[in-house]
Scaffold this motif. Sequence first.
Motif, PDB file in Angstrom:
ATOM      1  N   VAL A 223      26.462  50.699  19.574  1.00 58.22           N
ATOM      2  CA  VAL A 223      25.300  50.422  19.814  1.00 58.22           C
ATOM      3  C   VAL A 223      24.352  51.663  20.302  1.00 58.22           C
ATOM      4  CG1 VAL A 223      23.679  48.766  21.056  1.00 58.22           C
ATOM      5  CG2 VAL A 223      26.031  48.147  20.354  1.00 58.22           C
ATOM      6  N   GLU A 224      23.399  52.196  19.743  1.00 64.36           N
ATOM      7  CA  GLU A 224      22.736  53.520  20.111  1.00 64.36           C
ATOM      8  C   GLU A 224      21.394  52.856  20.697  1.00 64.36           C
ATOM      9  OE1 GLU A 224      21.458  57.783  18.124  1.00 64.36           O
ATOM     10  OE2 GLU A 224      23.583  56.709  17.577  1.00 64.36           O
ATOM     11  N   SER A 225      20.964  53.723  21.867  1.00 61.06           N
ATOM     12  CA  SER A 225      19.719  53.079  22.479  1.00 61.06           C
ATOM     13  C   SER A 225      19.592  53.822  23.720  1.00 61.06           C
ATOM     14  CB  SER A 225      19.431  51.753  22.610  1.00 61.06           C
ATOM     15  OG  SER A 225      18.360  51.184  23.046  1.00 61.06           O
ATOM     16  N   THR A 226      18.399  53.917  24.255  1.00 61.68           N
ATOM     17  CA  THR A 226      17.918  54.420  25.493  1.00 61.68           C
ATOM     18  C   THR A 226      18.067  53.129  26.662  1.00 61.68           C
ATOM     19  OG1 THR A 226      15.849  54.810  25.192  1.00 61.68           O
ATOM     20  CG2 THR A 226      17.302  56.773  24.919  1.00 61.68           C
ATOM     21  N   ALA A 227      18.165  51.982  26.400  1.00 67.04           N
ATOM     22  CA  ALA A 227      17.884  50.965  26.877  1.00 67.04           C
ATOM     23  C   ALA A 227      18.923  50.849  28.056  1.00 67.04           C
ATOM     24  CB  ALA A 227      17.822  49.610  26.238  1.00 67.04           C
ATOM     25  N   ASP A 228      18.891  49.773  29.037  1.00 68.21           N
ATOM     26  CA  ASP A 228      19.790  49.592  29.917  1.00 68.21           C
ATOM     27  C   ASP A 228      21.323  49.310  29.314  1.00 68.21           C
ATOM     28  OD1 ASP A 228      20.586  48.843  32.985  1.00 68.21           O
ATOM     29  OD2 ASP A 228      21.022  47.162  31.795  1.00 68.21           O
TER      30      ASP A 228
ATOM     31  N   THR B  97      16.055  42.004  20.602  1.00 67.25           N
ATOM     32  CA  THR B  97      16.615  42.571  21.783  1.00 67.25           C
ATOM     33  C   THR B  97      15.897  44.115  22.283  1.00 67.25           C
ATOM     34  OG1 THR B  97      18.591  41.572  21.316  1.00 67.25           O
ATOM     35  CG2 THR B  97      18.958  43.205  23.177  1.00 67.25           C
ATOM     36  N   GLY B  98      15.714  44.865  21.142  1.00 65.92           N
ATOM     37  CA  GLY B  98      15.072  45.889  21.410  1.00 65.92           C
ATOM     38  C   GLY B  98      13.635  45.665  21.702  1.00 65.92           C
TER      39      GLY B  98
ATOM     40  N   ALA C 247      13.023  49.279  24.197  1.00 63.43           N
ATOM     41  CA  ALA C 247      13.476  50.346  23.387  1.00 63.43           C
ATOM     42  C   ALA C 247      14.042  50.235  22.364  1.00 63.43           C
ATOM     43  CB  ALA C 247      14.498  51.302  24.379  1.00 63.43           C
ATOM     44  N   PRO C 248      14.114  50.848  21.198  1.00 66.44           N
ATOM     45  CA  PRO C 248      14.745  50.507  19.861  1.00 66.44           C
ATOM     46  C   PRO C 248      16.372  50.527  19.954  1.00 66.44           C
ATOM     47  CG  PRO C 248      12.966  52.566  19.672  1.00 66.44           C
ATOM     48  CD  PRO C 248      13.316  52.333  21.280  1.00 66.44           C
ATOM     49  N   ILE C 249      16.918  49.835  19.253  1.00 64.66           N
ATOM     50  CA  ILE C 249      18.327  49.571  19.286  1.00 64.66           C
ATOM     51  C   ILE C 249      18.861  49.789  17.726  1.00 64.66           C
ATOM     52  CG2 ILE C 249      20.377  48.041  19.887  1.00 64.66           C
ATOM     53  CD1 ILE C 249      18.611  46.573  21.765  1.00 64.66           C
ATOM     54  N   LYS C 250      19.869  50.434  17.608  1.00 63.00           N
ATOM     55  CA  LYS C 250      20.289  50.706  16.267  1.00 63.00           C
ATOM     56  C   LYS C 250      21.998  50.389  16.279  1.00 63.00           C
ATOM     57  CE  LYS C 250      20.811  53.786  12.394  1.00 63.00           C
ATOM     58  NZ  LYS C 250      20.409  55.305  11.846  1.00 63.00           N
ATOM     59  N   ILE C 251      22.554  49.717  15.548  1.00 62.58           N
ATOM     60  CA  ILE C 251      23.907  49.547  15.510  1.00 62.58           C
ATOM     61  C   ILE C 251      24.357  50.538  14.329  1.00 62.58           C
ATOM     62  CG2 ILE C 251      25.770  47.973  14.817  1.00 62.58           C
ATOM     63  CD1 ILE C 251      24.298  46.963  17.132  1.00 62.58           C
ATOM     64  N   THR C 252      25.063  51.490  14.901  1.00 65.53           N
ATOM     65  CA  THR C 252      25.548  52.749  14.008  1.00 65.53           C
ATOM     66  C   THR C 252      27.016  52.660  13.387  1.00 65.53           C
ATOM     67  OG1 THR C 252      26.289  54.171  15.806  1.00 65.53           O
ATOM     68  CG2 THR C 252      24.091  54.389  15.221  1.00 65.53           C
ATOM     69  N   GLY C 253      27.560  51.629  13.741  1.00 60.95           N
ATOM     70  CA  GLY C 253      29.093  51.634  13.082  1.00 60.95           C
ATOM     71  C   GLY C 253      29.704  50.350  13.915  1.00 60.95           C
ATOM     72  N   PHE C 254      30.847  49.827  12.975  1.00 56.48           N
ATOM     73  CA  PHE C 254      31.709  48.800  13.648  1.00 56.48           C
ATOM     74  C   PHE C 254      32.956  48.869  13.042  1.00 56.48           C
ATOM     75  CE2 PHE C 254      30.503  46.574   9.841  1.00 56.48           C
ATOM     76  CZ  PHE C 254      31.712  45.861   9.580  1.00 56.48           C
ATOM     77  N   VAL C 255      34.104  48.306  13.640  1.00 55.36           N
ATOM     78  CA  VAL C 255      35.349  48.356  12.991  1.00 55.36           C
ATOM     79  C   VAL C 255      36.173  47.003  13.310  1.00 55.36           C
ATOM     80  CG1 VAL C 255      36.581  49.466  14.754  1.00 55.36           C
ATOM     81  CG2 VAL C 255      37.448  49.606  12.394  1.00 55.36           C
ATOM     82  N   ARG C 256      36.884  46.512  12.680  1.00 51.56           N
ATOM     83  CA  ARG C 256      37.628  45.459  13.112  1.00 51.56           C
ATOM     84  C   ARG C 256      39.193  45.531  12.814  1.00 51.56           C
ATOM     85  NH1 ARG C 256      39.696  40.645  10.826  1.00 51.56           N
ATOM     86  NH2 ARG C 256      39.224  38.466  11.938  1.00 51.56           N
ATOM     87  N   LEU C 257      40.108  45.514  13.580  1.00 52.82           N
ATOM     88  CA  LEU C 257      41.340  45.781  13.274  1.00 52.82           C
ATOM     89  C   LEU C 257      42.067  44.602  13.548  1.00 52.82           C
ATOM     90  CD1 LEU C 257      42.223  49.689  14.706  1.00 52.82           C
ATOM     91  CD2 LEU C 257      41.557  48.984  12.409  1.00 52.82           C
ATOM     92  N   ALA C 258      42.665  44.103  12.713  1.00 56.55           N
ATOM     93  CA  ALA C 258      43.382  42.784  12.858  1.00 56.55           C
ATOM     94  C   ALA C 258      44.748  43.248  12.702  1.00 56.55           C
ATOM     95  CB  ALA C 258      43.130  41.794  11.671  1.00 56.55           C
TER      96      ALA C 258
END
Length: 310
Positions: A175-180, A271-272, A277-288
């Motif tokens: 989660v990329e952002s300058t927010a809290d 939420t942004g 402040a703008p929020i960007k989801i830059t990636g995710f992974v799910r390991l099962a």
Amino acid sequence: MAEITAALVKDLREKSGAGMMDCKKALTENNGDLDAAIDWLRTKGLSKAAKKADRVAAEGLVAMAVTDNGAGETASAVEVNAETDFVSRNELFQNAARAIAKASLGVDGVDAINAAKVESGETVQELLTNLIANIGENMMVRRSAKFSVPAGVVASYVHNATAPDLGRIGVLVAVESTADKAKLRELGRKIAMHVAATAPLSLSSDDLDPAAVERERAVLTEKAREEGRPEAMIAKIVEGQINKFQKEVVLLKQPFVMNPDQTVEQLVADTGKELGAPIKITGFVRLALGEGVEKKTEDFAAEVAAVTGG
């Protein structure tokens, strides 16, 4: 011949983690030399590991680790496999999985992880080799994933946790952002829980594997023909179904599990605005754990029949 005392055997056992009888034999073979006995046990451990290397290791743990980079974070998820679920409850194995996850923060890829050093000074491969000798099961680092953000958080979530940061399903969300950061982590954890539940195939439509789209298109086209749809209309019908398919498997397009009236993309945008402040989801992974590993199935009834002639 040096005297092999109980205290010497105990000392070697604590240093090596090997069994009492193995320690006694190692000291006997090496005239009571503790360092030589440790090397002898490690050599024996390598032999044991080689014999167990062809066993299917599809159990174990997914371990998570995170480090703060000031404004941002780096987090890693590692799947460490063993042969039985019983081992995942072993404290030695759990500690090793945590150590491996921590070591993985500074490197990329399984080979680099195996060569990385844990806090004790040994490499991950040496750690696993000694653990194999001690516990008696094949073990391996199967795969890993790592994300870094210059500002923001990499939120983690472990589903069916065996212990803190250890479990059968591990999820990371960048989660990329300058927010809290605390608010961002709350958002990231909610999305990570969503990912654990829905197992999306990609972050956005652009990231979706073209082969997966074409496979779905082929299935839908054939299905439309079998249903007797007019040939001239099939392409348009399938295109609409492909759009629906993308909403089902693309994270940002999915209805958010905690509020299905809102997509994940809308949740992030709202939420942004709320945090200023703008929020960007830059990636995710799910390991099962064990995902994609072909497990050997034993037919004990057939084996008994073969032995008894029944």
